[in-house]
Design a protein around this motif. Structure first.
Motif, PDB file in Angstrom:
ATOM      1  N   THR B  13       0.840  -1.203   0.069  1.00 31.15           N
ATOM      2  CA  THR B  13       0.451  -0.021  -0.129  1.00 31.15           C
ATOM      3  C   THR B  13       0.749   1.475  -0.094  1.00 31.15           C
ATOM      4  O   THR B  13       0.744   2.482  -0.399  1.00 31.15           O
ATOM      5  CB  THR B  13      -0.945  -0.119   1.358  1.00 31.15           C
ATOM      6  OG1 THR B  13      -1.860  -1.261   1.292  1.00 31.15           O
ATOM      7  CG2 THR B  13      -2.128   1.219   1.257  1.00 31.15           C
ATOM      8  N   ALA B  14       1.643   1.410   0.893  1.00 29.64           N
ATOM      9  CA  ALA B  14       2.954   2.406   0.530  1.00 29.64           C
ATOM     10  C   ALA B  14       3.569   2.845  -0.394  1.00 29.64           C
ATOM     11  O   ALA B  14       3.856   4.164  -0.813  1.00 29.64           O
ATOM     12  CB  ALA B  14       3.499   2.255   2.125  1.00 29.64           C
ATOM     13  N   LYS B  17       1.280   2.931  -7.257  1.00 29.77           N
ATOM     14  CA  LYS B  17       0.559   2.011  -8.022  1.00 29.77           C
ATOM     15  C   LYS B  17       0.631   2.356  -9.422  1.00 29.77           C
ATOM     16  O   LYS B  17       0.090   3.332  -9.910  1.00 29.77           O
ATOM     17  CB  LYS B  17      -0.268   1.120  -7.540  1.00 29.77           C
ATOM     18  CG  LYS B  17       0.074   0.030  -6.447  1.00 29.77           C
ATOM     19  CD  LYS B  17      -1.344   0.682  -5.275  1.00 29.77           C
ATOM     20  CE  LYS B  17      -1.148   2.019  -4.754  1.00 29.77           C
ATOM     21  NZ  LYS B  17      -0.778   1.802  -3.318  1.00 29.77           N
ATOM     22  N   ILE B  19      -0.793   1.609 -13.148  1.00 33.98           N
ATOM     23  CA  ILE B  19      -1.920   1.034 -13.870  1.00 33.98           C
ATOM     24  C   ILE B  19      -1.204   1.304 -15.609  1.00 33.98           C
ATOM     25  O   ILE B  19      -1.002   1.569 -15.869  1.00 33.98           O
ATOM     26  CB  ILE B  19      -3.489   1.868 -13.634  1.00 33.98           C
ATOM     27  CG1 ILE B  19      -3.807   1.453 -12.219  1.00 33.98           C
ATOM     28  CG2 ILE B  19      -4.408   0.456 -14.810  1.00 33.98           C
ATOM     29  CD1 ILE B  19      -5.268   1.535 -12.177  1.00 33.98           C
ATOM     30  N   VAL B  26      -3.387  -3.976 -12.274  1.00 33.10           N
ATOM     31  CA  VAL B  26      -2.268  -2.922 -11.163  1.00 33.10           C
ATOM     32  C   VAL B  26      -0.745  -3.970 -12.798  1.00 33.10           C
ATOM     33  O   VAL B  26      -0.695  -5.201 -12.708  1.00 33.10           O
ATOM     34  CB  VAL B  26      -2.546  -3.329 -10.542  1.00 33.10           C
ATOM     35  CG1 VAL B  26      -1.204  -2.727  -9.600  1.00 33.10           C
ATOM     36  CG2 VAL B  26      -3.501  -2.377 -10.500  1.00 33.10           C
ATOM     37  N   PRO B  37      -1.343  -8.199   3.964  1.00 32.21           N
ATOM     38  CA  PRO B  37      -1.708  -8.850   5.613  1.00 32.21           C
ATOM     39  C   PRO B  37      -2.688  -8.641   6.272  1.00 32.21           C
ATOM     40  O   PRO B  37      -2.873  -8.961   7.255  1.00 32.21           O
ATOM     41  CB  PRO B  37      -1.094  -6.317   5.835  1.00 32.21           C
ATOM     42  CG  PRO B  37      -1.036  -6.379   4.769  1.00 32.21           C
ATOM     43  CD  PRO B  37      -1.835  -6.924   3.029  1.00 32.21           C
ATOM     44  N   VAL B  38      -4.037  -8.501   5.696  1.00 32.48           N
ATOM     45  CA  VAL B  38      -5.452  -9.203   6.190  1.00 32.48           C
ATOM     46  C   VAL B  38      -4.824 -10.355   6.313  1.00 32.48           C
ATOM     47  O   VAL B  38      -5.542 -11.255   7.470  1.00 32.48           O
ATOM     48  CB  VAL B  38      -7.169  -8.312   5.667  1.00 32.48           C
ATOM     49  CG1 VAL B  38      -8.226  -9.411   6.570  1.00 32.48           C
ATOM     50  CG2 VAL B  38      -6.616  -7.386   5.472  1.00 32.48           C
ATOM     51  N   THR B 121      -5.976  -5.738   0.544  1.00 37.89           N
ATOM     52  CA  THR B 121      -6.174  -4.142   0.527  1.00 37.89           C
ATOM     53  C   THR B 121      -5.469  -3.850  -0.993  1.00 37.89           C
ATOM     54  O   THR B 121      -6.639  -2.955  -1.039  1.00 37.89           O
ATOM     55  CB  THR B 121      -4.419  -4.496   1.040  1.00 37.89           C
ATOM     56  OG1 THR B 121      -3.454  -4.631   0.620  1.00 37.89           O
ATOM     57  CG2 THR B 121      -4.984  -4.988   3.364  1.00 37.89           C
ATOM     58  N   ALA B 123      -7.949  -5.470  -4.299  1.00 38.50           N
ATOM     59  CA  ALA B 123      -9.018  -4.992  -4.370  1.00 38.50           C
ATOM     60  C   ALA B 123     -10.044  -4.678  -3.348  1.00 38.50           C
ATOM     61  O   ALA B 123     -11.407  -3.958  -3.731  1.00 38.50           O
ATOM     62  CB  ALA B 123      -9.728  -5.813  -5.219  1.00 38.50           C
ATOM     63  N   ARG B 124     -10.781  -5.022  -2.304  1.00 37.99           N
ATOM     64  CA  ARG B 124     -10.716  -4.613  -1.254  1.00 37.99           C
ATOM     65  C   ARG B 124     -12.556  -4.548  -1.734  1.00 37.99           C
ATOM     66  O   ARG B 124     -13.195  -3.926  -1.389  1.00 37.99           O
ATOM     67  CB  ARG B 124     -11.021  -2.928  -1.065  1.00 37.99           C
ATOM     68  CG  ARG B 124      -9.421  -2.990  -0.046  1.00 37.99           C
ATOM     69  CD  ARG B 124      -9.793  -1.210   0.458  1.00 37.99           C
ATOM     70  NE  ARG B 124     -10.367  -1.078   1.767  1.00 37.99           N
ATOM     71  CZ  ARG B 124     -10.061  -0.087   2.063  1.00 37.99           C
ATOM     72  NH1 ARG B 124     -10.192   0.913   1.813  1.00 37.99           N
ATOM     73  NH2 ARG B 124     -11.377  -0.129   3.232  1.00 37.99           N
ATOM     74  N   ASP B 229      -6.151   8.922 -12.823  1.00 35.44           N
ATOM     75  CA  ASP B 229      -5.420  10.081 -11.029  1.00 35.44           C
ATOM     76  C   ASP B 229      -6.916  10.788 -10.754  1.00 35.44           C
ATOM     77  O   ASP B 229      -7.155  10.957 -11.107  1.00 35.44           O
ATOM     78  CB  ASP B 229      -4.556  10.705 -10.922  1.00 35.44           C
ATOM     79  CG  ASP B 229      -3.051   9.777 -11.818  1.00 35.44           C
ATOM     80  OD1 ASP B 229      -2.949   8.035 -11.217  1.00 35.44           O
ATOM     81  OD2 ASP B 229      -1.933  10.109 -12.542  1.00 35.44           O
ATOM     82  N   ARG B 230      -6.398  10.539  -9.281  1.00 43.09           N
ATOM     83  CA  ARG B 230      -7.621  11.885  -8.792  1.00 43.09           C
ATOM     84  C   ARG B 230      -7.174  13.150  -9.249  1.00 43.09           C
ATOM     85  O   ARG B 230      -6.344  13.409  -8.799  1.00 43.09           O
ATOM     86  CB  ARG B 230      -7.313  11.417  -7.173  1.00 43.09           C
ATOM     87  CG  ARG B 230      -7.623  12.034  -6.350  1.00 43.09           C
ATOM     88  CD  ARG B 230      -8.171  11.442  -5.049  1.00 43.09           C
ATOM     89  NE  ARG B 230      -9.412  12.100  -3.972  1.00 43.09           N
ATOM     90  CZ  ARG B 230     -10.349  11.887  -4.656  1.00 43.09           C
ATOM     91  NH1 ARG B 230     -10.760  11.023  -4.937  1.00 43.09           N
ATOM     92  NH2 ARG B 230     -11.655  12.371  -3.700  1.00 43.09           N
TER      93      ARG B 230
END
Ligand SMILES: Cc1cc2nc3c(=O)[nH]c(=O)nc-3n(C[C@H](O)[C@H](O)[C@H](O)COP(=O)(O)OP(=O)(O)OC[C@H]3O[C@@H](n4cnc5c(N)ncnc54)[C@H](O)[C@@H]3O)c2cc1C
Ligand SMILES: Nc1ncnc2c1ncn2[C@@H]1O[C@H](COP(=O)(O)O)[C@@H](O)[C@H]1O
Lengths: 328, 261
Positions: B13-14, B17, B19, B26, B37-38, B121, B123-124, B229-230
């Motif tokens: 996550t850190a 990423k 695409i 990804v 991690p989950v 973490t 696709a969620r 991108d946002r």
């Protein structure tokens, strides 16, 4: 003309706000295409809230008036929705993209060979009758458009606060009782007890227009009393960072972030939270972000609309005072 | 008892990423990959079942050959065997496609319990555990914050917005866990060394009898066809408090102006 099905998520006999938001959105989509909206209420009390559901956009209400819907896990709802699909001939299902409801959607999608898109932040009519679904991925870093493959039923899970809920006074919908008998498998997993941990009258953080969040900077569990006071002045929900839930200061179900809840309130107000990427992944789509942190370098300030560099134990009590004064 | 733990390789996550514009997936090579991690919470719960119920635990990963270190990583927590399903045709699968592959792989195994993470973490979607349960005709007890095995049955505290439900079913069953369930231990040095020689079985879609068109990009029930991108956020107003909390008045003004009060 076809029906768009909206599965109503409800608690204590009341539809959740997100379900009213979805009805409003479905009504608009249906109106443009000459379709109608059919709400689906699984559990007791559907006919009592029919008028409300109608006011937010339901033309019809399929209801299954049985306590069995909540006495067993997931499968009763899957089977009842199957019955609703059969009765309606629908091609589209909207559902609240919250955890337990996603299970229902996943199992039903396998049965009906549907496609599923979760966590939609916008839905529009697209090419060839396929919905154009907007979704934010990687914690809101990227904005994507998706559609369900041709020839499949479309199941779309809607994120909280993606749409406004509008009471347009539609009046009572046509009531259709679902005729159901559960399979043995559906009764195999029982709900033996329901533990509700009182959150007073505070709204759920997934639905709240304002969320007040506290982190490690609070220093101890007692710091959350202050967060709750601030929340109650604003009618807000209270959330926490993982550092705070890990420390046992606040329960895990209030954790905001990558491995907690994803929220998009109109206002997020974080105190003593650094804004680690895993936390931002659960809140950076909030419309407005406020941060109180004594470290001017804290990453949360990069996404804050308003930030105070200062000691939260000085700032928050003053803020509560100032807000109370303004409310009169 | 026998326990299966499906685990996923996810981008860290850190890390940033990227695409891949060619296929809108990804670009896994561009960012460091980790064991989701989950899944560490599911693994810890499995290790506890080894301690309390003498469980035999197999870890299952669906993903490319390059993900094999993630299987070894999962084994290093003290699990017994690995199973990896690898096939070029799997690339681009959506959650339901992945669920089909996992379900087929599980059909060949004997098990009492499948322990998923409640979500991945990246696709969620949270869809995979319930979809697998449906494909196998098993109960799904998801979002477990507490798990107990009693003879042939499993009881789970299933977390929701207001607390949790206590739910029970017979084994075999599918469970997914949330991170409140336990505190994962780190792998021991001994565990890391032992993981290298634990049995690891690699299977293809043909081995499992999965038709390639049911999975991968072509079999996907939903596709992402555009991404951006946002837009960067405009810089906000940052004020420095003088140490007395006086800055709160400015914030209260701003909140009033925005009609939050
Ligand atoms: C796999 C994984 C998943 C994760 N998932 C999540 C998740 O879902 N949600 C989540 O939140 N985190 C998550 N994390 C953890 C995340 O990386 C951070 O560790 C966590 O968010 C930090 O919480 P915090 O901001 O409260 O604490 P810190 O990072 O320690 O920040 C505390 C802040 O408080 C400030 N502060 C201290 N005292 C005061 C004071 N008196 N007044 C004002 N400010 C003060 C400090 O300047 C500091 O910036 C995850 C991590 C991993 C590895
Ligand atoms: N490719 C995969 N291989 C094995 N398990 C997976 C895979 N993808 C998802 N899972 C499992 O499904 C859970 C939920 O993932 P998701 O539905 O993607 O949010 C994860 O925590 C994993 O346990």
């Amino acid at each position: 003309m076809s029906e768009l099905l909206v599965l109503i998520d409800h608690t204590d006999g009341e539809p959740r706000k997100i379900s009213l938001q979805i009805l409003t959105a479905a009504k608009q989509l249906a109106g443009a295409a000459g379709d109608t909206v059919a709400a689906v209420w699984l559990g007791e009390g559907g006919s009592d809230v029919a008028a409300t559901l109608g006011n937010y956009g339901a033309d019809k209400l399929y209801h299954w008036d049985s306590s069995d819907a909540q006495a067993y896990v997931t499968l009763p709802q899957v089977e009842a929705l199957e019955a609703a699909f059969e009765a309606s001939g629908a091609d589209t299902l909207f559902f609240a993209s919250s955890n337990h409801v996603k299970d229902v959607a996943a199992r039903l999608a396998i049965r009906l060979d549907a496609g599923v898109i979760t966590d939609a932040t916008d839905v529009r009519a697209g090419e060839g009758g396929r919905l154009d679904v907007t979704k934010e991925v990687f914690g809101g870093d990227k904005i994507t458009h998706s559609r369900v493959a041709e020839g499949r039923k479309q199941f779309v899970g809607i994120a909280s606060n993606a749409f406004p809920a509008e009471d347009t006074g539609g009046g009572a919908p046509e009531l259709v009782a679902l005729d159901m008998s559960l399979s043995d498998a559906a009764m195999a997993t029982t709900v033996d007890a329901v533990e509700k941990q009182g959150t007073a009258d505070r709204p759920d953080i997934g639905e709240a227009a304002i969320v007040v969040a506290g982190g490690r900077g609070l220093g101890d569990q007692a710091g959350f009393e202050q967060m709750e006071q601030l929340a109650d002045v604003l009618g807000a929900g209270v959330g926490a960072s993982r550092a705070a839930t890990d420390a046992g200061w606040y329960p895990h179900r209030f954790q905001i972030g990558q491995t907690g809840r994803t929220i998009s309130p109109t206002l997020y107000l974080g105190s003593g939270i650094s804004g680690a990427i895993q936390h931002r992944a659960g809140m950076q789509t909030s419309q407005h972000i406020v941060a109180i942190n004594k470290d001017p370098e804290a990453p949360i300030f990069q996404i804050a609309d308003f930030g105070i560099v200062g000691d939260l134990y000085q700032v928050v009590p003053k803020l509560i005072e100032e807000l109370r004064a303004r409310k009169g | 008892m026998k326990v299966l733990v499906p685990v996923k390789r996810v981008p860290d996550t850190a890390g940033e990423k990227k695409i891949d514009p060619n296929d809108n997936t990804v670009d896994r090579e561009s960012v460091e990959s980790v064991l989701c991690p989950v899944n560490e919470f599911a693994i810890e719960e499995a290790v506890r079942l080894k301690e309390s119920h003498d469980a035999e635990v197999t870890v299952l990963l669906v993903g490319p050959e390059s993900a094999q270190p993630i299987v070894r990583k999962a084994l290093s927590y003290g699990l017994d065997a690995g199973l990896q399903v690898t096939d070029d045709a799997i690339a681009g699968s959506d959650a339901l496609g992945t669920a089909r592959v996992i379900a087929k792989a599980l059909e060949e195994q004997e098990f009492d319990l499948v322990l998923f993470g409640n979500q991945s973490t990246d696709a969620r979607t949270c869809l995979v555990p319930a979809a697998v349960a449906e494909l196998l005709g098993l109960p799904s007890l998801t979002y477990a914050r507490h798990l107990e095995i009693d003879g042939g049955s499993v009881t789970v505290h299933r977390e929701h917005e207001e607390g949790w439900d206590v739910v029970t079913s017979q084994l075999p069953a599918v469970v997914s866990v949330v991170e409140a369930i336990n505190e994962p231990r780190y792998p021991s040095f001994k565990g890391i060394m032992a993981a290298k020689s634990k049995p690891l079985d690699v299977r293809s879609l043909a081995d499992l009898g999965v038709e390639p068109e049911q999975v991968g990009a072509n079999g996907a029930t939903a596709t992402m066809y555009e991404f951006k991108d946002r837009p960067p956020k405009e810089a906000g107003t940052i004020v420095e408090d003088d140490g007395t909390g006086a800055a709160a008045a400015q914030l209260a003004d701003w909140m009033t102006e925005k009609k939050f009060v």
